[in-house]
Write a protein that holds these residues in place. Structure first.
Motif, PDB file in Angstrom:
ATOM      1  N   PRO A  36       9.896   3.589   3.951  1.00  0.00           N
ATOM      2  CA  PRO A  36       9.924   3.616   2.483  1.00  0.00           C
ATOM      3  C   PRO A  36       9.065   4.739   1.892  1.00  0.00           C
ATOM      4  O   PRO A  36       9.474   5.389   0.938  1.00  0.00           O
ATOM      5  CB  PRO A  36       9.383   2.235   2.101  1.00  0.00           C
ATOM      6  CG  PRO A  36       9.663   1.358   3.274  1.00  0.00           C
ATOM      7  CD  PRO A  36       9.547   2.244   4.467  1.00  0.00           C
ATOM      8  N   THR A  37       7.899   4.958   2.493  1.00  0.00           N
ATOM      9  CA  THR A  37       7.020   6.026   1.991  1.00  0.00           C
ATOM     10  C   THR A  37       7.672   7.390   2.166  1.00  0.00           C
ATOM     11  O   THR A  37       7.621   8.242   1.265  1.00  0.00           O
ATOM     12  CB  THR A  37       5.665   5.998   2.718  1.00  0.00           C
ATOM     13  OG1 THR A  37       5.111   4.693   2.626  1.00  0.00           O
ATOM     14  CG2 THR A  37       4.704   7.000   2.117  1.00  0.00           C
ATOM     15  N   GLU A  38       8.279   7.606   3.333  1.00  0.00           N
ATOM     16  CA  GLU A  38       8.949   8.891   3.592  1.00  0.00           C
ATOM     17  C   GLU A  38      10.131   9.084   2.645  1.00  0.00           C
ATOM     18  O   GLU A  38      10.362  10.180   2.135  1.00  0.00           O
ATOM     19  CB  GLU A  38       9.406   8.957   5.048  1.00  0.00           C
ATOM     20  CG  GLU A  38       8.252   9.072   6.038  1.00  0.00           C
ATOM     21  CD  GLU A  38       8.710   8.909   7.482  1.00  0.00           C
ATOM     22  OE1 GLU A  38       8.092   9.516   8.363  1.00  0.00           O
ATOM     23  OE2 GLU A  38       9.697   8.160   7.722  1.00  0.00           O
ATOM     24  N   LYS A  65      16.343   4.367  -4.592  1.00  0.00           N
ATOM     25  CA  LYS A  65      16.964   3.043  -4.494  1.00  0.00           C
ATOM     26  C   LYS A  65      16.800   2.463  -3.093  1.00  0.00           C
ATOM     27  O   LYS A  65      16.520   1.257  -2.927  1.00  0.00           O
ATOM     28  CB  LYS A  65      18.451   3.141  -4.848  1.00  0.00           C
ATOM     29  CG  LYS A  65      18.722   3.327  -6.343  1.00  0.00           C
ATOM     30  CD  LYS A  65      20.212   3.430  -6.615  1.00  0.00           C
ATOM     31  CE  LYS A  65      20.492   3.556  -8.120  1.00  0.00           C
ATOM     32  NZ  LYS A  65      21.941   3.705  -8.392  1.00  0.00           N
ATOM     33  N   LYS A  66      16.922   3.294  -2.080  1.00  0.00           N
ATOM     34  CA  LYS A  66      16.768   2.812  -0.707  1.00  0.00           C
ATOM     35  C   LYS A  66      15.326   2.413  -0.429  1.00  0.00           C
ATOM     36  O   LYS A  66      15.060   1.415   0.247  1.00  0.00           O
ATOM     37  CB  LYS A  66      17.239   3.881   0.278  1.00  0.00           C
ATOM     38  CG  LYS A  66      18.758   4.066   0.254  1.00  0.00           C
ATOM     39  CD  LYS A  66      19.198   5.241   1.103  1.00  0.00           C
ATOM     40  CE  LYS A  66      20.722   5.423   0.983  1.00  0.00           C
ATOM     41  NZ  LYS A  66      21.196   6.607   1.709  1.00  0.00           N
ATOM     42  N   ALA A  67      14.375   3.199  -0.966  1.00  0.00           N
ATOM     43  CA  ALA A  67      12.960   2.839  -0.799  1.00  0.00           C
ATOM     44  C   ALA A  67      12.663   1.525  -1.509  1.00  0.00           C
ATOM     45  O   ALA A  67      11.904   0.679  -0.996  1.00  0.00           O
ATOM     46  CB  ALA A  67      12.072   3.955  -1.348  1.00  0.00           C
ATOM     47  N   TYR A  72       9.478  -1.170  -1.516  1.00  0.00           N
ATOM     48  CA  TYR A  72       8.433  -0.215  -1.908  1.00  0.00           C
ATOM     49  C   TYR A  72       8.282  -0.260  -3.432  1.00  0.00           C
ATOM     50  O   TYR A  72       9.141   0.219  -4.179  1.00  0.00           O
ATOM     51  CB  TYR A  72       8.810   1.192  -1.430  1.00  0.00           C
ATOM     52  CG  TYR A  72       7.657   2.168  -1.477  1.00  0.00           C
ATOM     53  CD1 TYR A  72       6.473   1.901  -0.781  1.00  0.00           C
ATOM     54  CD2 TYR A  72       7.760   3.350  -2.197  1.00  0.00           C
ATOM     55  CE1 TYR A  72       5.429   2.808  -0.805  1.00  0.00           C
ATOM     56  CE2 TYR A  72       6.729   4.252  -2.215  1.00  0.00           C
ATOM     57  CZ  TYR A  72       5.547   3.980  -1.524  1.00  0.00           C
ATOM     58  OH  TYR A  72       4.508   4.870  -1.554  1.00  0.00           O
ATOM     59  N   ALA A  73       7.193  -0.853  -3.905  1.00  0.00           N
ATOM     60  CA  ALA A  73       7.006  -1.101  -5.339  1.00  0.00           C
ATOM     61  C   ALA A  73       6.983   0.183  -6.167  1.00  0.00           C
ATOM     62  O   ALA A  73       7.507   0.232  -7.281  1.00  0.00           O
ATOM     63  CB  ALA A  73       5.714  -1.883  -5.562  1.00  0.00           C
ATOM     64  N   GLU A 101       9.692  -5.306 -13.421  1.00  0.00           N
ATOM     65  CA  GLU A 101       9.450  -6.693 -13.004  1.00  0.00           C
ATOM     66  C   GLU A 101       9.641  -6.851 -11.495  1.00  0.00           C
ATOM     67  O   GLU A 101       8.953  -7.660 -10.860  1.00  0.00           O
ATOM     68  CB  GLU A 101      10.376  -7.638 -13.771  1.00  0.00           C
ATOM     69  CG  GLU A 101       9.964  -7.795 -15.235  1.00  0.00           C
ATOM     70  CD  GLU A 101      10.808  -8.803 -15.982  1.00  0.00           C
ATOM     71  OE1 GLU A 101      12.042  -8.765 -15.826  1.00  0.00           O
ATOM     72  OE2 GLU A 101      10.242  -9.619 -16.732  1.00  0.00           O
ATOM     73  N   ASP A 102      10.572  -6.069 -10.910  1.00  0.00           N
ATOM     74  CA  ASP A 102      10.735  -6.086  -9.451  1.00  0.00           C
ATOM     75  C   ASP A 102       9.463  -5.589  -8.776  1.00  0.00           C
ATOM     76  O   ASP A 102       9.026  -6.135  -7.750  1.00  0.00           O
ATOM     77  CB  ASP A 102      11.919  -5.207  -9.032  1.00  0.00           C
ATOM     78  CG  ASP A 102      13.266  -5.843  -9.380  1.00  0.00           C
ATOM     79  OD1 ASP A 102      13.305  -7.075  -9.594  1.00  0.00           O
ATOM     80  OD2 ASP A 102      14.274  -5.106  -9.458  1.00  0.00           O
ATOM     81  N   ALA A 103       8.856  -4.560  -9.339  1.00  0.00           N
ATOM     82  CA  ALA A 103       7.593  -4.044  -8.797  1.00  0.00           C
ATOM     83  C   ALA A 103       6.477  -5.078  -8.971  1.00  0.00           C
ATOM     84  O   ALA A 103       5.654  -5.285  -8.063  1.00  0.00           O
ATOM     85  CB  ALA A 103       7.218  -2.737  -9.487  1.00  0.00           C
TER      86      ALA A 103
END
Length: 922
Positions: A36-38, A65-67, A72-73, A101-103
């Motif tokens: 996710p970071t990459e 979107k994939k992260a 990945y907040a 809100e997802d984050a």
């Protein structure tokens, strides 16, 4: 194959593409094995174009979107921000809130903060204080702190500071009994201040002055006021450090850091002054806060010549000896400054002049100021009739007087109190009460109330016949009220009935209505319904200026700058602009900047012009922002910075309705700059063609340049030549006069020339300069021999045409022809005369004349004059002039060099004032 056959062939392929399983899906950019970071880091590179990546918003959003899908907040937060900005995604506050809100669901403090702010202001959902409080408390909860990277730490710290600040806002709302807690609010502001939130320091300064949520403490109040500026600059440093971690050009940001900090510091000073003034005034005008001692402490530091409101209120304290020792001389001095805009200051100064208080008596001036205060609807001046018998008065006294007289059904008092009530000026705002009072005043015969009702309250809609607004204005006009008569002129003008408009303006001007004077001036300047008459236009501007009206002074200044109706006098123009500026004309700030940058009063002083344009821009002057964009885009007066330039362009764009022709033309310049992220010559050409179709004259001029140089178009000297001919037509009949018998050699018999563009302001000056440069370019193309069936020797005719109309590069080119004898009879004295005339303003001409001296070709110039010209050319940015000075071992800077500009000393540091908005612009 004809076009319809092509379309029939392509339609099945388009349908197949739309039905293909890939349609509407994210493409795989090789992301399956990335963490996710990459994924997030890759997304930022695509989003901002960092590390050699080209900007690709589709790829950036796909990776974000994939992260986000991998939990990945930070990716959720970024997607929410992009939804708010409409950057690569449709603008949708609702979807942005969903991402925040997802984050937050992942216990991310930034997600909590963004969601909390959305619920606080009702962005993406209905405002909900309980939900907002819950999210903000989650941000400041110690358990949300985790191991943060350096780039995350600054952002998280700012979020906590802002969360504490907004919790303080929630708890300080006296109208919401559920959450109101003054001590809790002050504690939150303290915690926010500890984290360097500048607005918290500002509110703490006010709360300690008022004693809200803490004991009243003036010393602490002043300390927090000073801390406000420090905290603001610290916050700016943090913001810039975060920008550096967002994949943006670090060198570009660092290069402009000092300039940003300096500009921001100036803005903080202005905000502090504005806040100090507002609060100091409230300590005098609001009954529950009344404290002359505290008001004096707040107003004294900010009562400058430009701050009319602070000066006016401080004068009342000196006059009455409240909060300080009585000082009539100081009170009168402050009122002299404030009376340039403030009606109360005019009234009080008139009272002091009539009685000889604080200085010599001057009854004539006192009566004039008193009359002006009455015309501004300052009720005490209406009530007391004469400055000799009127008392010195404060805002609270004035409100008490108008309320007392309104109870007695005095029509003037009813109108003045109704107007205050409509806008909440010193009294509680109440539309229904205001309407009732203004109507009552109208029925009692107050024509001004009738007019005011028509303009601000009555409906302007009617299915049949005159509207309620029209009837009210007509009734006020029939009663002889000048502004109503003027308004009838405005309505007639809007429907192109210029003669009717002129009659109404003349009638209202004869009754002393100042705006009608400069309306009449415009009519004679532009030839609306009358023949153009510059002398008559100037006479009306002069009458308005004689009343110390800022717009009259501004327009008279334009007359002296451009020499229409009067002999050109740049020093007089500069003085008039300064006076107009002090009296509240923000357009005068723009005009001062233009004059300084023009090179008409010495070297082109772009650096000095910039603060004036910034000040004009702060008052929503679109043209000022466009000039600032030009400065940063081209490096005039500042180091070139395309990011800042585009920021100023966006500010100008925001002041238009989806961008007007001027802002579109400025955007074209970015698309033609190879160093700009927006670089796209093809798009620039298409935009210019659309502008040309809309009748924007500079579009054809720019297309000619692109045809000439082969940028975005195939190089075509013939097309460039034809477009330059079209631009030259802007000179109108003057072009025909200059070309004389040769006119028919270049233009068809059907060419219809109007009166042409006469420079009377910056806008028309730009068009005139473009027309003259078009003449120069025509000459250059003819001389090159690129056009069939034309003669190179005709270049002399075009150089001569532009030179006679003051175009310096054409004078230089024509001078060179006379020096060499090419296409004209050789005449060296005349040639050098033309070169020297061009050298007065043109850097290339300065260099040519000076170099000719050192080469032994122009000994009559003299060594000192040659050195002076080279130094002037260096100041204009001409590098070869500097090389010539170095070659001859001459210092670039002269010893003890004096400013020889034929105008008074100029204040480059002057950057703004508080004043009214101009109702009519020159």
């Amino acid at each position: 194959m004809n076009p319809s056959q092509i379309y029939r062939f392509l339609l099945p392929l388009i349908a197949l593409a739309l039905l293909h399983p890939l349609a509407g899906q994210d493409f795989d950019y090789g992301d399956a094995e990335l963490s996710p970071t990459e994924l997030y880091d890759e997304a930022l590179k695509h989003l901002y174009g960092g590390d050699g990546y080209k900007i690709n918003r589709n790829a950036a959003i796909s990776k974000l979107k994939k992260a986000a899908e991998k939990g990945y907040a930070t990716a959720h937060n970024t997607l929410g921000s992009l939804h708010l900005q409409g950057n690569g995604l449709f603008t949708s506050p609702r979807k942005a809130l969903r991402s925040f809100e997802d984050a937050a669901a992942l216990n991310d403090p930034l997600g909590h903060y963004n969601a909390g702010y959305s619920y606080l202001v009702g962005r993406g959902a209905q405002a909900n204080m309980a939900t907002a409080e819950r999210h903000f408390l989650a941000v400041v909860d110690e358990s949300t702190q985790r191991n943060l990277s350096p780039e995350e730490f600054g952002t998280f710290r700012n979020a906590r500071a802002a969360a504490y600040f907004y919790l303080g806002i929630i708890y300080s709302d006296e109208d919401d009994k559920t959450y109101f807690d003054a001590k809790k609010a002050t504690d939150c502001f303290h915690k926010s201040d500890e984290l360097n939130e500048p607005n918290a320091a500002m509110l703490l300064a006010i709360r300690y002055a008022r004693g809200e949520g803490a004991e009243q403490d003036q010393a602490k109040s002043e300390a927090f006021l000073e801390r406000y500026k420090i905290a603001a600059l610290n916050k700016l440093h943090n913001s810039i450090s975060q920008v550096l971690f967002q994949g943006m050009d670090r060198e570009d940001v660092k290069a402009s850091l000092d300039e940003i900090i300096s500009s921001y510091a100036d803005q903080m000073s202005e905000q502090i002054q504005s806040m100090q003034t507002a609060f100091g005034v409230s300590l005098l005008d609001e009954e529950e806060l009344y404290s002359p001692e505290q008001a004096f402490a707040w107003l004294k530091p900010v009562a400058t010549e430009e701050n009319h409101l602070a000066s006016s209120r401080l004068a009342t304290l000196y006059y009455r000896g409240e909060g300080t020792e009585p000082n009539l001389e100081k009170a009168r001095e402050l009122l002299e400054h404030a009376s340039k805009q403030e009606a109360m200051a005019k009234y009080n100064l008139a009272v002091m002049l009539a009685k000889g208080e604080g200085g010599d008596a001057n009854l004539v001036r006192a009566k004039d100021l008193f009359e002006k205060a009455a015309k501004s609807s300052w009720y005490p001046a209406i009530h007391y009739k004469s400055p000799e018998t009127a008392p010195f008065i404060t805002e609270r006294d004035a409100i008490a007087l108008v309320k007392q007289q309104a109870e007695q059904r005095d029509p003037d008092a009813l109108f003045c109190l109704g107007r205050r009530t409509l806008w909440g000026l010193g009294v509680e705002r109440n539309y229904d009460s205001a309407k009732a009072m203004i109507l009552a005043a109208s029925e009692l015969g107050n024509a001004q109330a009738r007019f005011y009702y028509g303009v601000y309250i009555a409906s302007d809609f009617s299915w049949l016949g005159p509207s309620e607004e029209d009837k009210a204005i007509q009734a006020a006009a029939e009663a002889g009220y000048p502004p109503a008569i003027h308004e009838l002129g405005v309505k007639a003008e809007s429907s192109n009935r210029y003669k009717v408009a002129l009659e109404n303006y003349e009638r209202s001007a004869s009754l002393g209505h100042i705006p009608s004077l400069y309306k009449l001036g415009y009519y004679y300047l532009e030839g609306r319904g009358v023949a153009v008459d510059y002398q008559k236009a100037v006479s009306y501007f002069q009458k308005a200026a004689d009343t110390e009206d800022p717009i009259g002074m501004l327009n008279l200044g334009l007359a002296y700058e451009y020499g229409f109706g009067v002999e050109q006098d740049l020093s007089r123009a500069y003085d008039l602009y300064k006076e107009a500026r002090l009296r509240g004309s923000y357009y005068a700030e723009y005009a001062i900047g233009n004059l300084l940058a023009s090179g008409k009063i010495g070297e082109a002083a772009w650096e000095e012009a910039i603060p004036y344009w910034e000040s004009a821009g702060a008052y929503r002057n679109k043209d000022a922002y466009l000039r600032l964009s030009e400065c940063h885009r081209t490096g005039k007066g500042v180091k070139k910075n395309l990011s800042l330039a585009f920021n100023y362009y966006n500010r100008a764009y925001a002041l238009t309705y989806y961008g007007d022709n001027d802002t579109q033309y400025e955007l074209v310049q970015f698309k033609l700059d190879p160093k700009s992220e927006l670089y796209n010559p093809g798009q620039a050409v298409n935009m210019l063609r659309m502008l040309e179709l809309s009748g924007y004259p500079l579009a054809g001029y720019k297309l000619a340049e692109l045809n000439r140089d082969g940028i975005g178009l195939r190089q075509n000297a013939k097309k460039a030549y034809n477009k330059y001919l079209k631009t030259a037509e802007l000179l109108g009949t003057e072009l025909k006069v200059q070309l004389d018998s040769e006119f028919d050699s270049f233009f068809s018999k059907e060419t219809n020339l109007d009166k042409g563009v006469r420079p009377v302001d910056r806008e028309t000056e730009i068009l005139h300069e473009a027309a003259l440069d078009a003449c120069y370019q025509i000459a250059f193309i003819l001389k090159s021999g690129q056009i069939k069936k034309t003669s190179p020797q005709d270049c002399a005719i075009w150089y001569q045409t532009a030179a006679r109309l003051g175009h310096a590069p054409s004078k230089l080119a024509l001078g060179k022809l006379y020096l060499s004898g090419q296409y004209v009879d050789q005449d060296e004295p005349f040639g050098w005369k033309l070169v020297q005339e061009a050298a007065a303003t043109d850097a290339e001409a300065k260099f040519f004349a000076a170099k000719s001296f050192f080469d032994g070709k122009f000994p009559d110039l003299g060594r000192e004059a040659a050195i002076s010209l080279l130094r002037s050319a260096v100041a204009s940015g001409l590098e070869k002039a500097q090389h010539t000075l170095e070659k001859h071992e001459i210092p670039i800077e002269a010893e003890n060099e004096q400013d020889t500009a034929p105008v008074p000393a100029r204040k480059g540091e002057d950057d703004g004032f508080d004043g009214p908005v101009d109702l009519d612009l020159a």
